[in-house]
Write a protein that holds these residues in place. Structure first.
Motif, PDB file in Angstrom:
ATOM      1  N   PHE A 186       6.837  -5.989   5.670  1.00 48.32           N
ATOM      2  CA  PHE A 186       7.696  -5.474   4.384  1.00 48.32           C
ATOM      3  C   PHE A 186       9.053  -5.867   4.185  1.00 48.32           C
ATOM      4  O   PHE A 186       9.525  -6.388   3.209  1.00 48.32           O
ATOM      5  N   ASP A 187       9.637  -5.595   5.472  1.00 48.79           N
ATOM      6  CA  ASP A 187      11.167  -5.753   5.356  1.00 48.79           C
ATOM      7  C   ASP A 187      11.637  -6.969   6.330  1.00 48.79           C
ATOM      8  O   ASP A 187      12.793  -7.373   6.515  1.00 48.79           O
ATOM      9  N   ILE A 235       0.813  -3.021  -1.252  1.00 49.95           N
ATOM     10  CA  ILE A 235       1.993  -3.692  -2.189  1.00 49.95           C
ATOM     11  C   ILE A 235       2.975  -4.255  -1.290  1.00 49.95           C
ATOM     12  O   ILE A 235       3.669  -3.584  -0.463  1.00 49.95           O
ATOM     13  N   GLY A 236       3.559  -5.542  -1.654  1.00 46.76           N
ATOM     14  CA  GLY A 236       4.601  -6.137  -0.828  1.00 46.76           C
ATOM     15  C   GLY A 236       5.962  -6.401  -1.430  1.00 46.76           C
ATOM     16  O   GLY A 236       6.696  -6.644  -0.508  1.00 46.76           O
ATOM     17  N   LYS A 237       6.110  -6.275  -2.436  1.00 49.56           N
ATOM     18  CA  LYS A 237       7.348  -6.578  -3.099  1.00 49.56           C
ATOM     19  C   LYS A 237       7.663  -5.578  -4.330  1.00 49.56           C
ATOM     20  O   LYS A 237       6.602  -5.173  -4.970  1.00 49.56           O
ATOM     21  N   THR A 238       8.813  -5.083  -4.496  1.00 48.03           N
ATOM     22  CA  THR A 238       9.456  -4.186  -5.601  1.00 48.03           C
ATOM     23  C   THR A 238       8.805  -4.775  -7.052  1.00 48.03           C
ATOM     24  O   THR A 238       9.108  -5.959  -7.211  1.00 48.03           O
ATOM     25  N   CYS A 240       3.049  -9.096  -6.612  1.00 47.77           N
ATOM     26  CA  CYS A 240       3.545  -8.178  -5.697  1.00 47.77           C
ATOM     27  C   CYS A 240       2.541  -7.641  -4.643  1.00 47.77           C
ATOM     28  O   CYS A 240       3.083  -6.886  -3.870  1.00 47.77           O
ATOM     29  N   LEU A 290       0.884  -7.616  -1.246  1.00 50.79           N
ATOM     30  CA  LEU A 290       0.831  -8.314   0.137  1.00 50.79           C
ATOM     31  C   LEU A 290      -0.399  -8.534   0.512  1.00 50.79           C
ATOM     32  O   LEU A 290      -0.948  -9.792   1.188  1.00 50.79           O
ATOM     33  N   THR A 345      -4.171 -10.932   3.665  1.00 47.62           N
ATOM     34  CA  THR A 345      -3.183 -11.496   2.444  1.00 47.62           C
ATOM     35  C   THR A 345      -4.020 -12.680   1.689  1.00 47.62           C
ATOM     36  O   THR A 345      -3.481 -13.118   0.866  1.00 47.62           O
ATOM     37  N   PRO A 362       7.567  -2.041  -1.590  1.00 45.11           N
ATOM     38  CA  PRO A 362       6.812  -2.325  -0.478  1.00 45.11           C
ATOM     39  C   PRO A 362       6.330  -1.266   0.328  1.00 45.11           C
ATOM     40  O   PRO A 362       7.114  -0.261   0.528  1.00 45.11           O
ATOM     41  N   GLY A 363       5.029  -1.262   0.768  1.00 42.92           N
ATOM     42  CA  GLY A 363       4.471  -0.067   1.548  1.00 42.92           C
ATOM     43  C   GLY A 363       3.565   1.043   0.536  1.00 42.92           C
ATOM     44  O   GLY A 363       3.074   1.486   1.027  1.00 42.92           O
TER      45      GLY A 363
END
Lengths: 261, 261
Positions: B30-31, B121-124, B136, B138, B176, B221-222
């Motif tokens: 995520f980060d 979810i992987g992206k804002t 978005c 993941l 993924t 994310p998360g």
């Protein structure tokens, strides 16, 4: 003792608030901390959400007058809860003291505040008893359970009615000495008092909820439990500023603004 | 690509799973992360929950047969949703692949599984469109929305019916590359197939939910979104083992055990 979470120079910290002065700490009140010899005037920091909840619990219907009033407005029979069934809110909706509640462009005029006492959990707890229930509480803060009543009535869940982005102001700090007994919750709109109620006049009090919840669930440090609200709110409009004061605890202030698209 | 979260030597890590081998990474999907030259056989690690959700979303009623069956069992009229109203579950209830679902001692015999596709979810993201909604995501994992139907019917909220500790198995990993189109969800109890349904046979599909949600909410994310279930479950008893397989994604396995007090 008051815990405050804040940012300064683009860094977030926890600190201890004494009067108008913040003493920075390394760490946090949940996993441990060391005080640092760094001090800021309260006016120099940006206050952040006091905790990002692990699980965001909310008591919902927990004051008799609010239940009766809500039923009247929704045109349904009042249904006073007979047991302490906890509900949930969503982290995406959280904003801090003085941040702006954005009313979605397609929301109706039925935008209401709900001023609430918030319990912040400090210790892992399961199978609490009425005698030891409050031992897991780190302290208390204030929440505004902003609600769009038309969606609350029409939708199958409370997703956008109560969890639209910015609909959950929480803060300004966590007070570890606060006692809800004897406290008063006062809500003002643009400085004019609109709702006053006894903070502890709950159908199920804090200890009763924590005992009921921990029969089945483990509470962990950083969980929050919003305790519900009494009374009712006028319809809020763009430009209104809502102050929720709980005596002895603090004031949570948030302006409201309607999105234009 | 498969992301796995695991512990070894009392430390939790993310890793990349290839076949039966895990390559450890520093960081997380995520980060940001860096791969390390540390490898473990899958059998040597303990699989952990693939992500601790920021907000734990759940679609609830999202397959027609399940809605009709549930209504029949509850003795109510079936109420097929007309819009994608998202709901919530609670982090306290999460357990990993192969961990044990503990049935509370005072639960009735109406303990059911619900095998679900889980979107990670992987992206804002906000204001997604049907064209870009899946950007978005993941990846996907598997969830078991364990439910106590008597409490689900009697209580005002889903707190203990669906969020008692251990009632939300999730895992074993995040894939993924998975595509729900063409996939089949198969649930076995003690190795015997009990439910089979087309994973993508949803009333509102993944993109539709993400578009609806992000009209009002920011995904980060998360976050996870559980997509609901089809079919129905037999009553589960202590000692049962439930496997939820989504073809091309994996198998989530959890034994059930009734608490004695």
């Amino acid at each position: 003792m008051r815990w405050i979470r804040y940012s300064i120079n683009h860094q977030k910290h926890y600190g201890i608030l004494e009067g108008d002065r913040v003493q920075q700490v390394k760490g946090d009140p949940f996993d441990g901390y060391e005080v640092e010899q760094i001090f800021h005037p309260l006016s120099a920091v940006k206050i952040e959400i006091p905790v990002i909840p692990k699980t965001f619990y909310c008591a919902g219907l927990n004051y008799a007058e609010h239940v009766l009033e809500a039923a009247k407005k929704l045109g349904t029979s009042p249904n006073l809860p007979t047991q302490a069934d906890i509900g949930y809110r969503a982290n995406n909706a959280l904003i801090a003291h003085e941040e702006t509640v954005i009313i979605p462009a397609d929301a109706t005029e039925k935008i209401h505040y709900e001023g609430e006492l918030v319990v912040v959990i400090g210790k892992t707890a399961k199978h609490l008893t009425m005698d030891n229930a409050l031992d897991c509480v780190l302290g208390y803060t204030i929440g505004n359970d902003v609600s769009e009543r038309t969606w609350q009535k029409s939708d199958r869940t409370l997703w956008r009615a109560k969890n639209s982005d910015t609909f959950k102001p929480m803060g300004p700090w966590i007070d570890t000495n606060f006692d809800p007994r004897g406290a008063t919750t006062t809500v003002k709109v643009n400085g004019v008092v609109k709702t006053v109620y006894k903070t502890n006049d709950m159908i199920f009090d804090v200890a009763t909820f924590l005992v009921a919840m921990t029969r089945y669930m483990t509470l962990v440090p950083g969980d929050v439990v919003w305790m519900g609200t009494d009374g009712h709110s006028p319809d809020l409009v763009s430009g209104d500023v809502v102050d929720i004061e709980i005596s002895g605890l603090g004031v949570l202030t948030n302006p409201f603004k309607r999105a234009t698209e």
